[in-house]
Design an enzyme around this catalytic site. Structure first.
Site, PDB file in Angstrom:
ATOM      1  N   HIS A  75       0.823  -1.208   0.000  1.00  0.00           N
ATOM      2  CA  HIS A  75       0.000   0.000   0.000  1.00  0.00           C
ATOM      3  C   HIS A  75       0.860   1.262   0.000  1.00  0.00           C
ATOM      4  O   HIS A  75       1.532   1.549   0.975  1.00  0.00           O
ATOM      5  CB  HIS A  75      -0.897  -0.049   1.244  1.00  0.00           C
ATOM      6  N   ARG A  76       0.851   1.973  -1.093  1.00  0.00           N
ATOM      7  CA  ARG A  76       1.716   3.149  -1.307  1.00  0.00           C
ATOM      8  C   ARG A  76       3.189   2.740  -1.188  1.00  0.00           C
ATOM      9  O   ARG A  76       4.017   3.505  -0.696  1.00  0.00           O
ATOM     10  CB  ARG A  76       1.378   4.295  -0.351  1.00  0.00           C
ATOM     11  N   GLU A 102       1.136  -0.636  -4.849  1.00  0.00           N
ATOM     12  CA  GLU A 102      -0.050   0.215  -4.944  1.00  0.00           C
ATOM     13  C   GLU A 102       0.344   1.681  -4.900  1.00  0.00           C
ATOM     14  O   GLU A 102       1.145   2.096  -4.050  1.00  0.00           O
ATOM     15  CB  GLU A 102      -1.002  -0.090  -3.778  1.00  0.00           C
ATOM     16  N   ASP A 104      -1.443   5.763  -5.543  1.00  0.00           N
ATOM     17  CA  ASP A 104      -2.553   6.648  -5.891  1.00  0.00           C
ATOM     18  C   ASP A 104      -2.040   7.644  -6.929  1.00  0.00           C
ATOM     19  O   ASP A 104      -0.936   8.179  -6.782  1.00  0.00           O
ATOM     20  CB  ASP A 104      -3.018   7.403  -4.644  1.00  0.00           C
ATOM     21  N   HIS A 117      -1.115  10.517  -2.593  1.00  0.00           N
ATOM     22  CA  HIS A 117      -2.394  10.104  -2.019  1.00  0.00           C
ATOM     23  C   HIS A 117      -3.331  11.247  -1.663  1.00  0.00           C
ATOM     24  O   HIS A 117      -4.463  11.319  -2.121  1.00  0.00           O
ATOM     25  CB  HIS A 117      -2.181   9.231  -0.770  1.00  0.00           C
ATOM     26  N   GLU A 184      -4.311   3.766  -8.751  1.00  0.00           N
ATOM     27  CA  GLU A 184      -5.666   4.233  -8.443  1.00  0.00           C
ATOM     28  C   GLU A 184      -5.949   5.566  -9.118  1.00  0.00           C
ATOM     29  O   GLU A 184      -5.141   6.495  -9.037  1.00  0.00           O
ATOM     30  CB  GLU A 184      -5.813   4.376  -6.921  1.00  0.00           C
ATOM     31  N   LYS A 186      -7.389   8.578  -8.452  1.00  0.00           N
ATOM     32  CA  LYS A 186      -7.734   9.149  -7.153  1.00  0.00           C
ATOM     33  C   LYS A 186      -8.539  10.438  -7.305  1.00  0.00           C
ATOM     34  O   LYS A 186      -8.264  11.241  -8.208  1.00  0.00           O
ATOM     35  CB  LYS A 186      -6.421   9.483  -6.409  1.00  0.00           C
ATOM     36  N   GLN A 214      -7.499   0.607 -10.070  1.00  0.00           N
ATOM     37  CA  GLN A 214      -8.527   0.584  -9.033  1.00  0.00           C
ATOM     38  C   GLN A 214      -9.096   1.988  -8.888  1.00  0.00           C
ATOM     39  O   GLN A 214      -8.413   2.978  -9.150  1.00  0.00           O
ATOM     40  CB  GLN A 214      -7.894   0.169  -7.698  1.00  0.00           C
ATOM     41  N   ASP A 329       0.428  -1.938   4.560  1.00  0.00           N
ATOM     42  CA  ASP A 329       1.600  -1.063   4.662  1.00  0.00           C
ATOM     43  C   ASP A 329       2.832  -1.887   5.012  1.00  0.00           C
ATOM     44  O   ASP A 329       3.957  -1.378   4.940  1.00  0.00           O
ATOM     45  CB  ASP A 329       1.378  -0.016   5.758  1.00  0.00           C
TER      46      ASP A 329
END
Ligand code: G3P
Ligand code: CA
Length: 341
Positions: A75-76, A102, A104, A117, A184, A186, A214, A329
């Site tokens: 995640h990020r 991942e 954003d 993000h 993503e 965003k 996503q 994370d």
């Protein structure tokens, strides 16, 4: 007031409810999948992947997950170990054998796609204002790493200082075709028109098999599906829980509460997407999904990638339920859980 601003105001109300001030989408929801590729997968292996529908079907073959059936989605990047969305977090995620990185994606004032993000830049940089109000040159001057050292002194590293905001193009160029990117769209109410250049870039790099897109925004995914039906798509969902009634409302009204979703609701998502990214808990601790929901998604051949799961007991339970991937994370923690099953 432009359409963009109308959407911004309407969305902001929902966001402030969902996320608390300072953040954008149901972001930072403490809890939030897939793919077939592995980060270090060879180009030949990647070339042998089937299209995204087959991928989803393969991932959903087993009712209960084996080691290789649960994708580790950093995640990020490995954002528990290094400042989110930076080379440091991406490097650590790759070291930890994450299946997917991942990120954003938003648009700068001068039209560049960047990995970032929050709508506002103040939490993770030394700048102020919205990311979309700044040019890429301005953003490149910012320090996106020092905040992490201040916030997490036990994980601080001098090398994080001065970490740059990255463009999506830089990420693709730096990490290449052996990495899988879970990107993503965003805050599309702020980042209008990001889909076309994003798809174009994926096509230019030939990364259709290396990318999952996503979004919480159904129209964004549907637009991408219409542009390129080879890219795997995941519909993110975020339910808010009424503190008095316990009623659950998906913040963008895409679906009803999980328990009220019908076959038609699942089929409507499966019409354009290959998977769903739900969260496990709401801010008050209420669990919004359960095993039956996960299994129903899988019965509809949808991948189930839950965000953002950092606690080992929750990882174990969700894997038992049959999820096909977890955003975390701490990719190392999820790897340990999977290794020890
Ligand atoms: O993309 C899954 C998860 O990242 C959604 O939450 O706010 O961290 O983008 P957020
Ligand atoms: Ca995200």
């Amino acid at each position: 007031m432009t359409i963009k601003h109308i959407f911004s105001v309407a969305a902001l109300a929902g966001l402030l409810t969902a996320c608390g001030a300072g953040n954008n989408e149901p972001a930072d929801m403490e809890n939030a999948e897939n793919g077939e590729n592995e980060v270090n997968q060879s180009a030949d292996e990647a070339a042998n992947n089937d299209d995204h529908e087959n991928e989803a079907n393969q991932e959903n073959e087993a009712d209960t997950a084996d080691r290789e059936d649960v994708k580790v989605i950093a995640h990020r990047g490995a954002s528990g170990h290094a400042p989110e969305s930076t080379t440091h977090a991406i490097d650590k995620a790759i070291e930890m054998d994450a299946d997917w990185i991942e990120l954003d994606i938003q648009i700068t004032a001068d039209g560049h796609l960047v990995a970032f993000h929050d709508d506002e830049i103040s939490r993770t940089t030394d700048g102020e204002g919205e990311i979309g109000d700044h040019t890429l040159d301005e953003l490149k001057e910012l320090d996106q790493g020092s905040w992490f050292n201040e916030e997490y002194p036990d994980r601080a590293d001098e090398s994080f200082e001065g970490a740059e905001i990255l463009t999506l193009e830089e990420v693709f160029e730096m990490y290449g075709e052996d990495v899988n990117y879970y990107i993503e769209t965003k805050s599309t109410y702020l980042n209008e028109g990001m889909e076309e250049p994003m798809v174009q870039m994926i096509e230019d790099f030939g990364y259709e098999e290396n990318v999952i897109i996503q979004s919480f925004h159904q129209d964004s995914l549907q637009e991408i599906a219409a542009m390129n039906n080879e890219i795997t798509l995941v519909q993110l969902l975020w339910w808010e829980v009424d503190e008095e009634t316990g009623e659950m409302t998906e913040w963008l009204d895409i679906v009803p509460a999980p328990k009220d979703m019908t076959d038609a609701d699942f089929e409507a998502i499966a019409d354009y997407a290959d998977g769903v990214g739900p969260h496990l808990t709401y801010y008050d601790g209420t669990e919004v999904i359960d095993e039956a929901f996960v299994q129903t998604l899988r019965d509809h051949d949808l991948m189930v990638h839950v965000y953002t799961v950092n606690e080992e007991d929750e990882m174990e339970r969700l894997i038992d339920w049959g999820v096909t991937g977890l955003f975390t994370d701490f990719p190392d923690r999820l790897q340990d859980v999977l290794d020890n099953r």
